[in-house]
Design an enzyme around this catalytic site. Structure first.
Site, PDB file in Angstrom:
ATOM      1  N   HIS A   1       0.832  -1.212   0.000  1.00 20.39           N
ATOM      2  CA  HIS A   1       0.000   0.000   0.000  1.00 20.39           C
ATOM      3  C   HIS A   1       0.861   1.255   0.000  1.00 20.39           C
ATOM      4  CE1 HIS A   1       1.010  -0.604   4.257  1.00 20.39           C
ATOM      5  NE2 HIS A   1       0.730   0.676   4.480  1.00 20.39           N
TER       6      HIS A   1
ATOM      7  N   ASP B   1       0.443   5.046   1.871  1.00 17.38           N
ATOM      8  CA  ASP B   1      -0.347   5.526   3.000  1.00 17.38           C
ATOM      9  C   ASP B   1      -1.400   6.546   2.564  1.00 17.38           C
ATOM     10  OD1 ASP B   1       1.020   4.001   4.900  1.00 17.38           O
ATOM     11  OD2 ASP B   1       2.593   5.520   5.107  1.00 17.38           O
TER      12      ASP B   1
ATOM     13  N   HIS C   1       4.652   0.163   0.305  1.00 18.05           N
ATOM     14  CA  HIS C   1       5.416  -0.581   1.289  1.00 18.05           C
ATOM     15  C   HIS C   1       4.586  -1.718   1.880  1.00 18.05           C
ATOM     16  CE1 HIS C   1       3.535   2.821   3.378  1.00 18.05           C
ATOM     17  NE2 HIS C   1       3.517   2.077   4.466  1.00 18.05           N
TER      18      HIS C   1
ATOM     19  N   ARG D   1       5.486   6.520  13.367  1.00 15.40           N
ATOM     20  CA  ARG D   1       5.478   7.089  12.012  1.00 15.40           C
ATOM     21  C   ARG D   1       4.922   8.505  12.032  1.00 15.40           C
ATOM     22  NH1 ARG D   1       1.400   4.460   7.941  1.00 15.40           N
ATOM     23  NH2 ARG D   1       0.105   6.225   8.525  1.00 15.40           N
TER      24      ARG D   1
HETATM   25  C1  SIN Z   1       3.218   1.264   7.676  1.00 16.09           C
HETATM   26  O1  SIN Z   1       2.495   0.542   6.990  1.00 16.09           O
HETATM   27  O2  SIN Z   1       3.308   2.477   7.497  1.00 16.09           O
HETATM   28  C2  SIN Z   1       4.048   0.627   8.776  1.00 16.09           C
HETATM   29  C3  SIN Z   1       5.322   0.099   8.238  1.00 16.09           C
HETATM   30  C4  SIN Z   1       6.075  -0.730   9.252  1.00 16.09           C
HETATM   31  O3  SIN Z   1       5.607  -0.888  10.378  1.00 16.09           O
HETATM   32  O4  SIN Z   1       7.139  -1.233   8.892  1.00 16.09           O
END
Ligand code: SIN
Length: 301
Positions: free
Chosen positions: A127, A129, A277, A292
């Protein structure tokens, strides 16, 4: 016709001209203040020579910004940032977002992904974000607070390479298509119908081009993802699903990816416009805690 063009077309064996050309463009740039150690063919580099905990002068930041656009995701090790330093670094790229659905960390702008034996990782789907926003995030800065002994890597996939390596007839077939991105496709599933309607007023389904142009680099890239894209506008459900499945599959092609093994106080900075990611869910019941911070982006065009 569209489905015929799309299905069964994968990255061909043999020479990867598209990847090679993109890589040459990336490597043409040089850096004096930071050292870059590339990870994937066209995506990802570990950065040495940058102190994100307050010691970043403007000239070094300018190099980081340039490397960020070229490599699309940068990784920094050994950055024991305070929450304030985390926010300050992200703010150098722009205004920060608050996420309406995910739990916060030390401040409203920090999303905390906290996993343990009772809370399993669910981010193991490709995905980008908040693509359900009309103006999805420009990028994110993710910091590892606690990491499992083994597992919990994050993978990133280059959507510029994914687009560039599509067969020409597929590029023609998807040109001009738009897709709907909807929070209800994912976050909405856990909500009551009442809450979903309430949030829908604030976050109506967003229609974005399937192939967007990066606002800074001018690169064309695939902008469609399995978590938030609900359908392609103007296609019947069956055709839309087939087209989406074929395009989603591009993110999973290893040639377009890099993979990062986290340590405590590692930091990733990614361009949310040009990568997807996937956080592996292979470490339960170990603890993994990540913070994040995301930067406000612009409307995809
Ligand atoms: C996310 O999907 O932004 C989290 C990524 C992660 O926890 O590595």
């Amino acid at each position: 016709m569209i489905v015929e063009a799309l299905t069964g077309k994968r990255l061909p064996h043999g020479r990867r001209e598209g990847l090679r050309t993109l890589q040459e463009e990336i490597y043409a740039d040089s850096f004096e203040r930071i050292v870059l150690r590339p990870l994937g063919a066209t995506i990802g580099a570990e950065v040495e020579g940058a102190d994100l905990c307050g010691g970043l002068d403007d000239a070094t930041f300018a190099e980081i910004e340039r490397a960020f656009l070229a490599y699309k995701v940068l990784f920094f090790r050994g950055q024991p940032m305070s929450a304030r330093q985390h926010l300050d670094f992200a703010r150098r790229f722009g205004e920060l977002e608050e996420h309406p659905f995910l739990p916060s960390g030390d401040s409203e702008e920090v999303v905390r992904f906290s996993k343990d034996e009772n809370t399993v990782g669910i981010e193991n789907m490709w995905h980008s974000d908040v693509s359900w926003r009309l103006e999805p995030a420009l990028g994110s800065v993710l910091r590892a607070r606690e990491v499992p002994a083994v597992g919990g890597d994050t993978l990133f996939s280059d959507m510029v390479a994914a687009y560039e390596c599509l067969p020409e007839d597929v590029k023609e077939a998807v040109e001009g298509m738009t897709a709907v991105h909807d929070f209800a496709h994912n976050f909405g599933l856990a909500m009551s119908a009442e809450d979903r309607e309430k949030f829908r007023e604030q976050y109506p389904p967003a229609e974005h081009p399937v192939v967007r142009t990066h606002p800074v680099t001018g690169k064309r890239l695939l902008y469609i993802n399995a978590i938030f894209t609900s359908h392609i506008v103007g296609l019947d459900r069956e055709t839309s699903d087939a087209v989406m499945d074929a395009l989603f599959a591009q993110a999973a092609i290893p040639e377009f990816q890099c993979r990062f093994r986290w340590e405590r106080d590692s930091v990733a900075l990614w361009d949310n416009r040009s990568v997807q990611h996937y956080a592996t869910n292979d470490y339960w019941p170990q603890v993994r805690v990540m913070d994040r911070v995301s930067i406000v982006g612009d409307r995809p065009r």
